[in-house]
Design a protein around this motif. Structure first.
Motif, short mmCIF file in Angstrom:
data_model
loop_
_atom_site.label_atom_id
_atom_site.label_comp_id
_atom_site.label_asym_id
_atom_site.label_seq_id
_atom_site.Cartn_x
_atom_site.Cartn_y
_atom_site.Cartn_z
N THR A 1 0.68 -1.27 0.26
CA THR A 1 0.03 -0.09 -0.18
C THR A 1 0.84 1.06 -0.04
O THR A 1 1.61 1.62 0.83
N PRO A 2 0.99 2.06 -1.23
CA PRO A 2 1.48 3.24 -1.28
C PRO A 2 1.09 4.59 -0.16
O PRO A 2 -0.04 4.32 -0.07
N SER A 3 1.87 5.09 0.63
CA SER A 3 1.29 6.08 1.40
C SER A 3 1.63 7.41 0.67
O SER A 3 2.70 7.70 -0.01
N LEU A 4 0.95 8.52 0.78
CA LEU A 4 0.72 9.91 0.55
C LEU A 4 1.55 10.83 1.62
O LEU A 4 1.81 11.90 1.44
N GLU A 5 1.83 10.16 2.68
CA GLU A 5 2.18 10.91 3.97
C GLU A 5 3.68 10.72 4.05
O GLU A 5 4.29 9.64 3.83
N PRO A 6 4.37 11.86 4.79
CA PRO A 6 5.92 11.32 4.93
C PRO A 6 5.86 10.35 6.05
O PRO A 6 5.31 9.96 7.00
N ALA A 7 7.09 9.81 5.81
CA ALA A 7 7.36 8.46 6.48
C ALA A 7 7.29 8.82 7.91
O ALA A 7 6.76 7.89 8.75
N HIS A 8 7.90 9.78 8.56
CA HIS A 8 7.87 10.14 9.98
C HIS A 8 6.45 9.98 10.50
O HIS A 8 6.23 9.57 11.76
N LYS A 9 5.58 10.52 9.82
CA LYS A 9 4.16 10.49 10.29
C LYS A 9 3.51 9.38 10.43
O LYS A 9 2.79 9.01 11.05
N GLU A 10 3.99 8.45 9.32
CA GLU A 10 3.42 7.09 9.26
C GLU A 10 3.93 6.45 10.33
O GLU A 10 3.17 5.51 10.95
N ILE A 11 5.07 6.66 10.75
CA ILE A 11 5.62 5.89 11.68
C ILE A 11 4.81 6.03 13.28
O ILE A 11 4.35 5.26 13.94
N LEU A 12 4.66 7.29 13.23
CA LEU A 12 3.98 7.87 14.53
C LEU A 12 2.37 7.32 14.47
O LEU A 12 1.90 6.66 15.28
N LYS A 13 1.81 7.31 13.09
CA LYS A 13 0.59 6.83 13.07
C LYS A 13 0.12 5.20 13.72
O LYS A 13 -0.50 4.69 14.28
N VAL A 14 1.39 4.50 12.83
CA VAL A 14 1.26 3.13 13.16
C VAL A 14 1.63 2.79 14.76
O VAL A 14 0.79 1.96 15.30
N LEU A 15 2.43 3.63 15.45
CA LEU A 15 2.68 3.50 16.72
C LEU A 15 1.32 3.92 17.68
O LEU A 15 0.94 3.13 18.66
#
Length: 440
Positions: free
Chosen positions: A163-177
Motif C-alpha cells: 500500500t503506497p502512502s502519500l504521507e511523510p514516513a515519520h508521520k506514518e511511523i507515529l500513526k502506526v505506533l
C-alpha cells in the motif's frame, strides 16, 4: 493467528538492505508482520531507495507466480498474508549536506542492475503511486476519470502486494505506533536515523510506544567503514543518531546535540525534561555485523540452479549481488578466492526472528553509555563509549574532571550493544535458505 512480532523497517536500500527486506518478507505470517517500510536518504538518494523497495514487491509478485507454476510453496507471507505500507521519508540529513554511499552500492543502490538488467525494473507507473493527483477541472474530468480507471486497473495488477502512502514516513511511523498497542511494534533501523529523529521530535511519547529500536549502526571497538572512526549510517546523519540515542537516557538533555546549531531548516525542539519511559535501543554495530558474511560460493550454491530454472528472484539477486561480489574481490586485489559481503542489515532481521536463541548476547557492560560525536572535524559520526573500568557515581558527576557526566547515575545513554549471535558460520546459509529455500 496473530504474528509473534510486528515491525516497522526504516531503510535506505542498498544491497544488504534489500536482503534484509527479503528476509523479513519471507518470514511465515505467524512469525512476523511488516507493517510499514519507510525510506530514508542514505546509501542512495531517497527516490532511488523507494524505487528499490517497489522493485522488491514487483519481483516477489513474479516469483510467487513462478513458484506456483512449478508446484512449489509460494512463501513470502509478508506480502501474501499482509500488505505492508510503504512511505517515502527524509531526503537529507538534519544538518549539513547529503553524501551517499553510491560509490559502493552503485548509483541505483543495487550494483547498477537497473541499467544492466532493465527487465527486472518495476513498471514505470510506480512513481505516480506516491503522488497526490492534481485537482480536476470540470472540462476534463470525464476524460480523466476514464484514464484513471485504466491506470487504476494497471496499478492494481502490478502493485497489488503493498500500500503506497502519500504521507511523510515519520508521520506514518507515529500513526502506526499510535494505532497499535504500546510495546508491540519493533522498529528496525537499517539506514540513517533521520526519519526516527523526526518522528521522536514531533511526538516523543508516541514514539516511545515502540517496543524497541534495533539499529544497524556505529563502531565501538571496530574500525569505521566510511572514516577511521565512523560507520556510515551514523556518519550520514550524526545529529539524528544523537537524538535517538538520547531517548535511552533518563535525562535526554545530557547527551543531546548542541541546540545552537542551525539544522538546515529542521530546528527540532528539545525533548520534554521528563518522559514516561526510556527507549530500548539494541545496537548492531560493525563490531558484530562485520563478522557475519555471505560468500560467493554460498550464494551460487543456493541460487544458480534456481536461476536456470527461471526463478525471477534468484535471477534478480544474481544481477545485483554479482557486481558487488566482484567489487569485493577487486578490493582484495584478486587474493580472495571466495569474496564475501557483510550481512550488516540482515543481521537485525535475523535477530528479531530468532531473539529467543540464548546465543544472542549483549556486551558485558550493557547497557553502555554510548554517544554520538556531531562536532568533530575528524570524528563526525563516531560512536563513543565510556570504557573506563570505574563504578558509576551516585551523583550526576559534578566533578570537573568528569565533564559530560559520563559516570552519572541517571545522566548518559543506556544502549544495548549486541555482541554474540547464533553463529558467524551459519548466518549466510540461514538467511539464503529463508529467502530462496521456500520456507512455509
Amino acid at each position: 493467528m496473530a504474528p509473534k512480532r510486528r515491525v516497522i523497517i526504516d531503510t535506505d536500500p542498498g544491497n544488504d538492505d534489500v536482503i534484509a527486506l527479503l528476509l523479513a518478507l519471507a518470514a511465515p505470517a505467524s512469525e512476523l508482520e511488516v507493517v510499514l517500510i519507510s525510506c530514508v536518504e542514505g546509501n542512495v538518494d531517497v527516490r532511488a531507495c523507494l524505487r528499490n523497495v517497489v522493485a522488491i514487491f514487483h519481483i516477489l509478485d513474479r516469483e510467487i507466480k513462478w513458484r506456483k507454476s512449478q508446484g512449489l510453496p509460494a512463501g513470502f507471507e509478508g506480502v501474501t498474508a499482509y500488505k505492508p505500507l510503504v512511505a517515502i521519508g527524509a531526503n537529507e540529513p538534519l544538518h549539513g549536506g547529503t553524501d551517499n554511499a553510491d560509490y559502493f552500492h552503485g548509483a541505483d543502490g543495487v550494483g547498477g542492475s537497473t541499467q544492466t538488467h532493465p527487465e527486472f525494473n518495476p513498471h514505470e507507473s510506480w512513481e505516480s503511486l506516491f503522488e497526490k493527483p492534481p485537482p480536476d477541472d470540470d472540462l476534463t474530468k470525464k476524460a480523466k476519470d476514464i484514464d484513471q480507471d485504466v491506470e487504476k486497473e494497471t496499478k492494481e495488477e502490478l502493485f497489488s502486494n503493498f500500500t503506497p502512502s502519500l504521507e511523510p514516513a515519520h508521520k506514518e511511523i507515529l500513526k502506526v505506533l499510535r494505532d497499535s498497542e504500546a510495546d508491540t511494534i519493533s522498529i528496525i533501523s537499517i539506514g540513517p536515523l533521520t526519519n526516527l529523529a523526526l518522528a521522536a521530535a514531533e511526538d516523543p511519547e508516541t514514539f516511545l510506544r515502540c517496543k524497541e529500536v534495533i539499529s544497524m549502526g556505529g563502531a565501538i571497538d571496530a574500525l569505521g567503514n566510511v572514516t577511521p572512526n565512523a560507520e556510515f549510517n551514523v556518519w550520514a546523519d550524526p545529529h539524528a543518531a544523537a537524538r535517538v540515542y538520547a531517548l535511552t537516557s533518563q535525562v535526554p538533555s545530557s547527551t543531546m546535540p548542541l541546540m545552537s546549531e542551525n539544522f538546515a531548516g529542521k530546528d527540532l525542539p528539545a525533548y520534554p525534561p521528563k518522559l514516561s519511559k526510556q527507549l530500548k535501543l539494541i545496537l548492531m554495530s560493525l563490531d558484530i555485523t562485520e563478522q557475519h558474511v555471505v560468500t560467493r560460493s554460498q550464494f551460487e550454491r543456493k541460487s544458480q540452479d534456481l536461476a536456470k530454472r527461471g526463478s525471477p528472484l534468484a535471477q534478480w539477486m544474481t544481477a545485483f549481488l554479482t557486481p558487488m561480489l566482484n567489487k569485493m574481490a577487486a578490493l582484495h586485489h584478486g587474493h580472495d578466492d571466495d569474496p564475501s559481503l557483510a550481512l550488516h542489515d540482515p543481521l537485525c532481521v535475523w535477530y528479531l526472528l530468532t531473539e529467543d536463541d540464548p546465543k544472542w548476547t549483549t556486551s558485558e557492560k550493557s547497557p553502555e553509555d554510548i554517544r554520538v560525536e556531531t562536532q568533530g572535524q575528524w570524528t563526525r559520526g563516531m560512536t563513543v563509549a565510556d570504557k573506563r573500568p570505574r563504578r558509576r557515581r551516585n551523583s550526576d558527576g559534578e566533578a570537573p574532571h568528569d565533564r559530560g557526566n559520563w559516570l552519572g547515575r541517571i545522566s548518559g545513554n543506556r544502549v544495548e550493544k549486541m555482541k554474540g549471535s547464533p553463529g558467524e558460520d551459519i548466518a549466510g546459509a540461514w538467511i539464503l535458505d529463508r529467502i530462496l529455500g521456500y520456507v512455509s
